[in-house]
Scaffold this motif. Sequence first.
Motif, mmCIF file in Angstrom:
data_model
loop_
_atom_site.group_PDB
_atom_site.id
_atom_site.type_symbol
_atom_site.label_atom_id
_atom_site.label_comp_id
_atom_site.label_asym_id
_atom_site.label_seq_id
_atom_site.Cartn_x
_atom_site.Cartn_y
_atom_site.Cartn_z
ATOM 1 N N SER A 182 25.070 -32.529 -12.724
ATOM 2 C CA SER A 182 25.767 -33.685 -12.517
ATOM 3 C C SER A 182 25.132 -35.388 -13.414
ATOM 4 O O SER A 182 24.002 -35.034 -13.367
ATOM 5 C CB SER A 182 25.331 -34.227 -11.623
ATOM 6 O OG SER A 182 26.587 -35.961 -11.814
ATOM 7 N N GLY A 199 25.573 -39.769 -15.585
ATOM 8 C CA GLY A 199 26.338 -40.479 -15.787
ATOM 9 C C GLY A 199 26.155 -41.882 -14.932
ATOM 10 O O GLY A 199 26.038 -42.797 -14.920
ATOM 11 N N GLU A 200 26.448 -41.221 -14.038
ATOM 12 C CA GLU A 200 26.476 -42.396 -13.126
ATOM 13 C C GLU A 200 25.819 -41.921 -11.291
ATOM 14 O O GLU A 200 25.594 -40.430 -11.200
ATOM 15 C CB GLU A 200 28.006 -42.905 -12.426
ATOM 16 C CG GLU A 200 28.281 -41.671 -11.857
ATOM 17 C CD GLU A 200 30.163 -42.123 -12.068
ATOM 18 O OE1 GLU A 200 30.396 -43.572 -11.564
ATOM 19 O OE2 GLU A 200 30.655 -42.048 -12.776
ATOM 20 N N ASP A 247 20.610 -33.498 -10.390
ATOM 21 C CA ASP A 247 21.331 -34.360 -10.360
ATOM 22 C C ASP A 247 20.379 -35.072 -11.838
ATOM 23 O O ASP A 247 19.621 -35.095 -11.142
ATOM 24 C CB ASP A 247 21.613 -34.897 -9.511
ATOM 25 C CG ASP A 247 22.343 -36.743 -9.566
ATOM 26 O OD1 ASP A 247 22.503 -37.080 -10.881
ATOM 27 O OD2 ASP A 247 22.301 -36.955 -8.573
ATOM 28 N N THR A 248 21.039 -35.843 -13.404
ATOM 29 C CA THR A 248 19.919 -35.961 -14.308
ATOM 30 C C THR A 248 19.900 -36.998 -14.399
ATOM 31 O O THR A 248 20.789 -37.773 -14.795
ATOM 32 C CB THR A 248 20.196 -34.888 -14.867
ATOM 33 O OG1 THR A 248 21.809 -34.731 -15.879
ATOM 34 C CG2 THR A 248 20.139 -33.595 -15.038
ATOM 35 N N ASP A 257 18.185 -50.636 -14.479
ATOM 36 C CA ASP A 257 18.880 -50.124 -12.757
ATOM 37 C C ASP A 257 18.176 -50.171 -11.677
ATOM 38 O O ASP A 257 16.404 -50.536 -12.306
ATOM 39 C CB ASP A 257 18.944 -47.972 -13.528
ATOM 40 C CG ASP A 257 19.787 -47.697 -13.894
ATOM 41 O OD1 ASP A 257 21.032 -48.562 -14.247
ATOM 42 O OD2 ASP A 257 19.489 -46.423 -14.457
ATOM 43 N N ILE A 296 19.002 -43.716 -7.421
ATOM 44 C CA ILE A 296 19.967 -45.100 -8.272
ATOM 45 C C ILE A 296 20.621 -45.672 -7.691
ATOM 46 O O ILE A 296 21.624 -44.766 -7.019
ATOM 47 C CB ILE A 296 20.311 -44.239 -9.586
ATOM 48 C CG1 ILE A 296 19.104 -43.590 -9.754
ATOM 49 C CG2 ILE A 296 20.404 -44.932 -10.336
ATOM 50 C CD1 ILE A 296 17.890 -43.710 -10.864
HETATM 51 C C1 WTA Z 1 24.161 -44.417 -14.673
HETATM 52 C C2 WTA Z 1 24.229 -41.797 -20.245
HETATM 53 C C3 WTA Z 1 22.401 -42.635 -11.039
HETATM 54 C C4 WTA Z 1 22.156 -45.309 -15.113
HETATM 55 C C5 WTA Z 1 22.696 -40.220 -20.143
HETATM 56 C C6 WTA Z 1 21.847 -45.457 -16.460
HETATM 57 C C7 WTA Z 1 23.106 -42.715 -13.498
HETATM 58 C C8 WTA Z 1 22.618 -45.135 -17.285
HETATM 59 C C9 WTA Z 1 22.949 -41.602 -13.576
HETATM 60 C C10 WTA Z 1 23.138 -45.082 -18.447
HETATM 61 C C11 WTA Z 1 22.216 -40.490 -12.300
HETATM 62 C C12 WTA Z 1 22.942 -41.838 -16.044
HETATM 63 N N1 WTA Z 1 22.568 -40.903 -11.492
HETATM 64 N N2 WTA Z 1 22.657 -42.886 -12.792
HETATM 65 N N3 WTA Z 1 21.978 -39.266 -12.754
HETATM 66 N N4 WTA Z 1 22.507 -40.747 -14.690
HETATM 67 N N5 WTA Z 1 23.151 -43.458 -14.859
HETATM 68 O O1 WTA Z 1 22.840 -44.520 -21.737
HETATM 69 O O2 WTA Z 1 23.179 -46.676 -14.347
HETATM 70 O O3 WTA Z 1 25.551 -43.646 -20.946
HETATM 71 O O4 WTA Z 1 21.009 -46.698 -16.414
HETATM 72 O O5 WTA Z 1 23.473 -42.705 -20.143
HETATM 73 O O6 WTA Z 1 24.002 -44.524 -16.908
HETATM 74 O O7 WTA Z 1 23.822 -44.420 -18.815
HETATM 75 P P1 WTA Z 1 24.205 -43.885 -20.658
#
Ligand code: WTA
Length: 654
Positions: free
Chosen positions: A390, A392-393, A416-417, A507, A519
């Motif tokens: 998983s 992105g968020e 969950d990355t 974050d 997060i």
């Molecule tokens: C959020 C995407 C929680 C976070 C790879 C970060 C996450 C932003 C997670 C980066 C996760 C990404 N758990 N939040 N596993 N992965 N985020 O640059 O707020 O498109 O700062 O990179 O997405 O988004 P970006």
Amino acid sequence: MSGIESVLKETRRFPPAASFVEHATVPGREAYNVLCDKAVNDYEGFWGELARELLHWQKPFSRVLDSSQAPFFRWFDDGELNASYNCIDRHLPHKANKTAIIFEADDGQVEHISYQQLHDRVARFANGLLSLGIGRGDRVVIYMPMVPDAVVAMQACARIGAIHSVVFGGFSAGAVRDRVQDAGAKAVITANEGLRGGKSVPLKATVDDALADAACPTVQHVIVLQRTPAQPAWQPGRDLWWHELTQGQADHCPPVAMNAEDPLFILYTSGSTGKPKGIQHSTAGYLLGALNSYRWIFDAKENDVFWCTADVGWITGHSYVAYGPLAFGATQIIFEGVPTYPDAGRFWQMIERHKVSIFYTAPTAIRSLIKLGAKLPQQYDLSSLRLLGSVGEPINPEAWMWYYEVVGGSRCPIVDTWWQTETGSHMIAPMPGSLDIKPGSCTLPLPGILADIVDEAGAPVEPGKGGFLVIKKPFPSLVRTIWNDPDRFKKTYFPDEFNGEYYLAGDSANRDEDGYFWILGRVDDVLNVSGHRLGTMEIESSLVANPLVAEAAVVGKPHDIKGEAVVAFVVLKDARPEGEEARRIAAELKNWVAHEIGKIAQPDEIRFGDNLPKTRSGKIMRRLLRAIAKGEAITQDVSTLENPQILDQLQQTQ
Ligand code: WTA
């Protein structure tokens, strides 16, 4: 710090199965601890060893880390290598016929591309670029559908030392224009049309719009892949077909020896203020991060079938489609379409069809597929899966449980990355054979990543307390600078408040009693809509550029599927519209934003006011707007407001 405290109390935990640990790349907690200790005790030795072991160097490096220009860190900086050689050529002696890419088109047609075939396609296209005078250091914008040729284009740039900048195919002409101008691109690579969910997307026409009126004088060539029979408008001398450019080109093109620190690519991402930032990544450090995390976090094995559903327009599609899996020599899926076409079973059908073993997607996709058919996965044979991911968020624990039980059959660990465009590769994520996982937590940092949570003064906070997520030492795949804007780089990521030493992620997070990270979300004015970053400023600027609009403020509000939705508060130059007129203007402004930036940035809701809530010094009080957008009662102190009565009006209008 009270604003960023977590209320989540999640107690479920899932240890890795013994059968998984037995074959894991990093087996058991102890093996993970050993790697972490090694990194802490000999930081440069740890990274230097990985770089020597995992990458092929045309000239070996003698120095691991140079911090003399901090925060402009340099890694392996007297070494030379080529990213495309590392992703393709070095596999040819033993796996020329192995499938590198399984491409499934929007209409379901499938094509298998071996490493040898990929090599030949990349070499021919790279020779085509060279024949146009494009070479080392030139910038090339790629605006393509999700087809293997997009990866071919990226790899071809890497092969000749050109710096690619991929722009997501859903962005509008204005967004393409800004990025082409900022990068000073010499060429744009696109397709006549893309195909998604049975509909065509007019990519070439959008590029024409972006370049119209001599807006981008640096662009000499537009190379057009013919994806559909459609004949786009054509500018002779500038436009050329991909198939004509590559015709008769040799399928051999020597990979250029690049310096480790030469930029591999620029990828634009939203920040809290101003225009998007051109995140500049290096060649060696970036590739090391992408490959090493692919290996560790996906527990990669030679016979895996890996599928990352991200588009190459985002960082995830760079690190875990275009570079990481190829550098490992993996077999991966590239999918042109959307998860809901022809129906919401598409992902599950494809997993069955191609026997996918590792599946990596975004919470927003998971939530929408739950909504459209929670039981659909049970109609397919998903027994090939062994690991889920998983990105992105934050993933809400209930979506996590569904993913774990229904998709993964309670058998597959979920990684969950947590990471970012700026970090280039996974930062906090479970080593699946080492760590227990908890629904909603990205668990612990990778070995060599010194993540922490600190307060405003940079001091560590106690477990359970929210704070700013920082990384205390530079690491190889970290962003090197913001293209054309080193000052902004320094101010944004290594601010003086933290003595300029820590990388500030933007974050907030907290940690539980096991040290696991949770997060909480962004601390700046960046929204996360369907896992995509959008700056509120960008959307506000686009609204204000509309002739009707005097002022606009944009905030996010929680959304079941998208995670966050865009809500805009708008003051028109004319009187505040009501009723039918308000609806008509709101619809017009929504279309305007979709046209200016792209559909992903379109507000879900627009509210009109005579004014916006402001402090006496003229600052818009966004936290009040956030409360109004959520429909919450305003309990905060509003005595500092210039115009408190405006709150009632904004609460009523919709
Ligand atoms: C959020 C995407 C929680 C976070 C790879 C970060 C996450 C932003 C997670 C980066 C996760 C990404 N758990 N939040 N596993 N992965 N985020 O640059 O707020 O498109 O700062 O990179 O997405 O988004 P970006």
